[in-house]
Write an enzyme that holds these catalytic residues in place. Structure first.
Site, PDB file in Angstrom:
ATOM      1  N   ARG A  65       1.620   4.335  -3.048  1.00  0.00           N
ATOM      2  CA  ARG A  65       1.410   5.758  -2.731  1.00  0.00           C
ATOM      3  C   ARG A  65       2.710   6.544  -2.833  1.00  0.00           C
ATOM      4  O   ARG A  65       2.704   7.734  -3.188  1.00  0.00           O
ATOM      5  CB  ARG A  65       0.787   5.879  -1.338  1.00  0.00           C
ATOM      6  CG  ARG A  65      -0.690   5.409  -1.328  1.00  0.00           C
ATOM      7  CD  ARG A  65      -1.131   5.069   0.080  1.00  0.00           C
ATOM      8  NE  ARG A  65      -2.565   4.813   0.205  1.00  0.00           N
ATOM      9  CZ  ARG A  65      -3.166   3.643  -0.034  1.00  0.00           C
ATOM     10  NH1 ARG A  65      -2.446   2.599  -0.453  1.00  0.00           N
ATOM     11  NH2 ARG A  65      -4.470   3.493   0.133  1.00  0.00           N
ATOM     12  N   GLN A 112      -9.135   2.194  -0.597  1.00  0.00           N
ATOM     13  CA  GLN A 112      -8.936   2.519  -2.008  1.00  0.00           C
ATOM     14  C   GLN A 112      -9.936   3.576  -2.457  1.00  0.00           C
ATOM     15  O   GLN A 112      -9.586   4.522  -3.156  1.00  0.00           O
ATOM     16  CB  GLN A 112      -9.062   1.256  -2.863  1.00  0.00           C
ATOM     17  CG  GLN A 112      -7.941   0.260  -2.588  1.00  0.00           C
ATOM     18  CD  GLN A 112      -8.079  -1.027  -3.370  1.00  0.00           C
ATOM     19  OE1 GLN A 112      -9.053  -1.221  -4.092  1.00  0.00           O
ATOM     20  NE2 GLN A 112      -7.109  -1.912  -3.218  1.00  0.00           N
ATOM     21  N   ARG A 148     -12.407 -14.686  -2.127  1.00  0.00           N
ATOM     22  CA  ARG A 148     -11.522 -15.332  -1.138  1.00  0.00           C
ATOM     23  C   ARG A 148     -12.269 -16.225  -0.159  1.00  0.00           C
ATOM     24  O   ARG A 148     -11.655 -17.099   0.457  1.00  0.00           O
ATOM     25  CB  ARG A 148     -10.680 -14.283  -0.405  1.00  0.00           C
ATOM     26  CG  ARG A 148      -9.592 -13.735  -1.312  1.00  0.00           C
ATOM     27  CD  ARG A 148      -8.637 -12.804  -0.606  1.00  0.00           C
ATOM     28  NE  ARG A 148      -7.527 -12.501  -1.505  1.00  0.00           N
ATOM     29  CZ  ARG A 148      -6.738 -11.444  -1.400  1.00  0.00           C
ATOM     30  NH1 ARG A 148      -6.929 -10.575  -0.421  1.00  0.00           N
ATOM     31  NH2 ARG A 148      -5.761 -11.263  -2.257  1.00  0.00           N
ATOM     32  N   SER A 179       0.838  -1.216   0.000  1.00  0.00           N
ATOM     33  CA  SER A 179       0.000   0.000   0.000  1.00  0.00           C
ATOM     34  C   SER A 179       0.868   1.259   0.000  1.00  0.00           C
ATOM     35  O   SER A 179       0.601   2.216  -0.736  1.00  0.00           O
ATOM     36  CB  SER A 179      -0.885   0.028   1.246  1.00  0.00           C
ATOM     37  OG  SER A 179      -1.849  -0.977   1.198  1.00  0.00           O
ATOM     38  N   LYS A 225     -12.156  -9.567  -3.862  1.00  0.00           N
ATOM     39  CA  LYS A 225     -10.702  -9.343  -3.901  1.00  0.00           C
ATOM     40  C   LYS A 225     -10.139  -9.997  -5.172  1.00  0.00           C
ATOM     41  O   LYS A 225     -10.882 -10.251  -6.115  1.00  0.00           O
ATOM     42  CB  LYS A 225     -10.059  -9.893  -2.626  1.00  0.00           C
ATOM     43  CG  LYS A 225     -10.474  -9.150  -1.361  1.00  0.00           C
ATOM     44  CD  LYS A 225      -9.944  -7.722  -1.375  1.00  0.00           C
ATOM     45  CE  LYS A 225     -10.386  -6.963  -0.136  1.00  0.00           C
ATOM     46  NZ  LYS A 225     -10.016  -5.545  -0.216  1.00  0.00           N
ATOM     47  N   ARG A 267     -13.250  -6.919 -11.302  1.00  0.00           N
ATOM     48  CA  ARG A 267     -13.480  -6.349  -9.965  1.00  0.00           C
ATOM     49  C   ARG A 267     -14.294  -5.063 -10.063  1.00  0.00           C
ATOM     50  O   ARG A 267     -14.138  -4.296 -11.000  1.00  0.00           O
ATOM     51  CB  ARG A 267     -12.126  -6.135  -9.263  1.00  0.00           C
ATOM     52  CG  ARG A 267     -11.447  -7.480  -9.012  1.00  0.00           C
ATOM     53  CD  ARG A 267     -10.151  -7.352  -8.289  1.00  0.00           C
ATOM     54  NE  ARG A 267     -10.342  -6.823  -6.943  1.00  0.00           N
ATOM     55  CZ  ARG A 267      -9.324  -6.441  -6.169  1.00  0.00           C
ATOM     56  NH1 ARG A 267      -8.090  -6.525  -6.610  1.00  0.00           N
ATOM     57  NH2 ARG A 267      -9.563  -5.993  -4.955  1.00  0.00           N
ATOM     58  N   ASP A 282      -6.819  -8.178   4.396  1.00  0.00           N
ATOM     59  CA  ASP A 282      -6.021  -9.024   3.490  1.00  0.00           C
ATOM     60  C   ASP A 282      -5.483 -10.276   4.191  1.00  0.00           C
ATOM     61  O   ASP A 282      -4.911 -11.155   3.537  1.00  0.00           O
ATOM     62  CB  ASP A 282      -4.858  -8.219   2.908  1.00  0.00           C
ATOM     63  CG  ASP A 282      -5.349  -7.130   1.961  1.00  0.00           C
ATOM     64  OD1 ASP A 282      -6.458  -7.280   1.397  1.00  0.00           O
ATOM     65  OD2 ASP A 282      -4.639  -6.129   1.786  1.00  0.00           O
TER      66      ASP A 282
HETATM   67  C1  S3P Z   1      -5.623  -1.269   0.015  1.00  0.00           C
HETATM   68  C2  S3P Z   1      -6.888  -1.324   0.531  1.00  0.00           C
HETATM   69  C3  S3P Z   1      -7.620  -2.581   0.700  1.00  0.00           C
HETATM   70  C4  S3P Z   1      -6.713  -3.800   0.638  1.00  0.00           C
HETATM   71  C5  S3P Z   1      -5.751  -3.707  -0.505  1.00  0.00           C
HETATM   72  C6  S3P Z   1      -4.879  -2.480  -0.376  1.00  0.00           C
HETATM   73  C7  S3P Z   1      -4.961   0.045  -0.151  1.00  0.00           C
HETATM   74  O1  S3P Z   1      -8.587  -2.704  -0.335  1.00  0.00           O
HETATM   75  O2  S3P Z   1      -7.468  -4.970   0.534  1.00  0.00           O
HETATM   76  O3  S3P Z   1      -4.912  -4.859  -0.565  1.00  0.00           O
HETATM   77  O4  S3P Z   1      -3.734   0.094  -0.367  1.00  0.00           O
HETATM   78  O5  S3P Z   1      -5.650   1.069  -0.053  1.00  0.00           O
HETATM   79  P1  S3P Z   1     -10.073  -2.067  -0.190  1.00  0.00           P
HETATM   80  O6  S3P Z   1      -9.958  -0.596  -0.243  1.00  0.00           O
HETATM   81  O7  S3P Z   1     -10.828  -2.622  -1.370  1.00  0.00           O
HETATM   82  O8  S3P Z   1     -10.594  -2.564   1.120  1.00  0.00           O
END
Ligand code: S3P
Length: 432
Positions: free
Chosen positions: A28, A171, A348, A24, A344, A124, A317
Site C-alpha cells: 500500500r 483485498q 493451506r 500488506s 491462498k 486464484r 495468514d
Molecule cells: C491481505 C489480505 C488477506 C491476507 C493477505 C494480505 C492484504 O487476504 O491473506 O496475505 O494485504 O489485504 P484476503 O483479502 O484474501 O483475506
C-alpha cells in the site's frame, strides 16, 4: 533445481531481533505514494518478491521510485491522474494483494492494462474483485473461470456505490476503495467481518476524506492525496513463526522488536495465549498511525483449544503455524470457519494436513475445518506446495521433531520473508 531445506530438533531459541517489514503495508505504501502529490519516503519496506513486484509495476506505470538503501524507497508521486499506460503486461508475481488491489486502481484509469501472475496466482479466484468492481462501472475480462491474466479496460466513468464485499477480505475491500477514490460522490463499503484496515488508515493519514469503523467504510471520490512519510513496522505474520517456535521449543526466551500489532492482525497472539502461551506485549507505541510493540516470548506448555471462529479473519495468514502449535499441544484442537485457507498461495488446509500426517500427527479435515490431536512429531519429507507460509511452518515443526525433516520447494519464502533461514539459524533453529 528446487530449493530444499533440511531441518532438525533445536535446543532452544534465544536473542532479541527484528523481522522484515509488513507486507500488506509495503504494497500500500508504494501504491499510495505513487498516487500522492509530492515525495513520499518509505522506511521499513519489505524487500520481498511480492512487494518488489508492486514497485516494479508502478515504475512501468511511469512513477519514479528510488532505492536509497535496502528497506527504503523514495516515491515521486504523480497524483491521482498521473499514471501512464504500460507497453507490456504488469507482472504481480505470487502476490494476491498486488493483483487484487491493482485491479481496483487500474479499472479507474484512462488507459488499458494487463495484469499477470505466476502459476499459483493464475489459479486464484479473481471473480471476487471482478464482479464487485463491475458495480462501480469497472470493466475487467479474465481467462475462463475468472482467472488471471486480467485485461482491464480503462476509460470508464466510475460511479459511487453502497456495497458489501460479501467475503471477509481486505483485498476485495481495498480494491473497491481504490476504485471508489475515482468515483464522483460518496461510496459506502461494508464487509461481513472486519478485516485489516491499512488502506483506510493510510488514506486517512494522507488526508483523503474517509470515515471508517470495523466492518464499514465511507469514502468520498475525487480528492487529492498529500504525500507523507511512511514508517513500516515488522510483519506480525513473519514474527508468528518465531513466536510459535519459542513457545514450542524448550529453553527458549526471545524478544521481537518493532512488531505491528494492529488489532485486525493479532488473532494469533490471542489464540496462542488461549493455549497457555506466555507472550508479553510491551513498549507499546504508535508509529505512523499504527500500533507497534516489542514482544517477549518464553517456552510454554500448550494445551488444545476450540479456536473461536471470530479470531480467524484476524489470523488468516497465521493459521498454518497455529496448526503446528496445535500438533504439539496437549489434547485435541478444533478450528472452523477456515474456508478462505483453501484459496491462498496453496490450499493451506490440504498442504498442512498432508505435511502434519507425514510427521505422525492425527489430523482430520472438512471443507472448512480441521481437528488436530497433539503428540510427538517425527521427521519427514514435506511438500511445501510452493507456498512460503507452509515452508516456514514446517521449518518450525521440524525443530520439535525427532530425526531430520526435508522441506521441498522453498523458493517462495523470498516473496514475504527474505533472510528467514539466516535469522532462524541465528536465533537457534537447526535449518539449512
Ligand atoms: C491481505 C489480505 C488477506 C491476507 C493477505 C494480505 C492484504 O487476504 O491473506 O496475505 O494485504 O489485504 P484476503 O483479502 O484474501 O483475506
Amino acid at each position: 533445481m528446487s530449493l530444499v531445506w533440511k531441518a532438525a530438533r533445536s535446543a532452544g531459541l534465544q536473542g532479541s531481533f527484528r523481522v522484515p517489514g509488513d507486507k500488506s503495508i509495503s504494497h500500500r505504501a508504494i501504491m499510495f505514494g505513487a498516487l500522492a502529490e509530492g515525495i513520499t519516503r518509505v522506511s521499513g519496506f519489505l524487500e520481498g518478491e511480492d512487494t518488489r513486484a508492486t514497485a516494479q509495476i508502478f515504475s512501468q506505470l511511469g512513477v519514479r521510485i528510488e532505492t536509497p538503501d535496502a528497506q527504503s524507497r523514495v516515491i515521486h508521486g504523480v497524483g491521482l491522474h498521473g499514471l501512464h499506460a504500460s507497453a507490456s503486461p504488469l507482472d504481480c508475481g505470487n502476490a494476491g494483494t498486488g493483483m487484487r488491489l491493482l485491479s481496483g486502481l487500474l479499472c479507474a484509469q484512462a488507459f488499458d492494462s494487463v495484469l499477470t501472475g505466476d502459476a499459483s496466482l493464475s489459479q486464484r479466484p479473481m471473480a471476487r474483485v471482478i464482479g464487485k468492481l463491475q458495480a462501480l462501472g469497472g470493466q475487467i475480462s479474465a481467462r475462463e473461470g475468472n482467472y488471471a491474466p486480467l485485461h482491464i479496460h480503462g476509460g470508464q466513468h466510475l460511479r459511487p456505490v453502497e456495497i458489501d464485499t460479501g467475503v471477509a477480505s481486505a483485498q476485495v475491500k481495498s480494491a473497491l476503495l481504490l476504485a471508489a477514490m475515482y468515483a464522483e460522490g460518496e461510496s459506502v463499503i461494508t464487509e461481513p467481518r472486519p478485516t485489516r484496515d491499512y488502506t483506510e488508515a493510510m488514506l486517512k493519514s494522507l488526508d483523503w476524506p474517509i470515515d471508517y469503523s470495523p466492518g464499514r467504510v465511507r469514502i468520498r471520490g475525487g480528492g487529492r492525496l498529500q504525500a507523507g512519510d511512511i514508517r513500516i513496522p515488522g510483519d506480525i505474520s513473519s514474527a508468528a513463526f518465531f513466536i510459535t517456535a519459542a513457545l514450542l521449543i524448550p529453553d527458549s526466551d526471545i524478544t521481537l522488536e518493532n512488531i505491528g500489532i494492529n488489532p485486525r492482525r493479532t488473532g494469533i497472539l490471542q489464540a496462542l495465549r488461549l493455549m497457555g502461551g506466555r507472550i508479553e506485549v510491551f513498549n507499546e507505541r504508535e508509529q505512523g498511525g499504527e500500533p507497534v510493540a516489542d514482544l517477549h516470548i518464553v517456552h510454554s506448555a500448550l494445551k488444545a483449544i476450540e479456536l473461536p471462529e471470530s479470531l480467524v479473519p484476524d489470523m488468516i495468514d497465521e493459521c498454518p503455524i497455529f496448526f503446528v502449535a496445535a500438533a504439539l499441544a496437549e489434547g485435541t484442537t478444533h478450528a472452523r470457519g477456515l474456508g478462505e485457507l483453501r484459496i491462498k498461495e496453496s490450499d493451506r488446509i490440504a498442504s498442512m494436513v498432508a505435511g502434519l500426517r507425514a510427521m505422525g500427527v492425527a489430523v482430520e479435515e472438512t471443507p472448512e475445518s480441521v481437528t488436530i490431536t497433539g503428540g510427538a512429531l517425527h521427521g519427514a519429507s514435506i511438500d511445501s506446495h510452493d507456498d512460503h507460509r507452509i515452508a516456514m511452518s514446517f521449518a518450525v515443526a521440524a525443530q520439535c521433531a525427532s530425526g531430520q525433516t526435508l522441506i521441498h520447494d522453498c523458493e517462495n519464502v523470498a516473496t514475504s520473508f527474505p533472510g528467514f533461514v539466516d535469522l532462524a539459524r541465528s536465533a537457534g533453529m537447526i535449518l539449512e
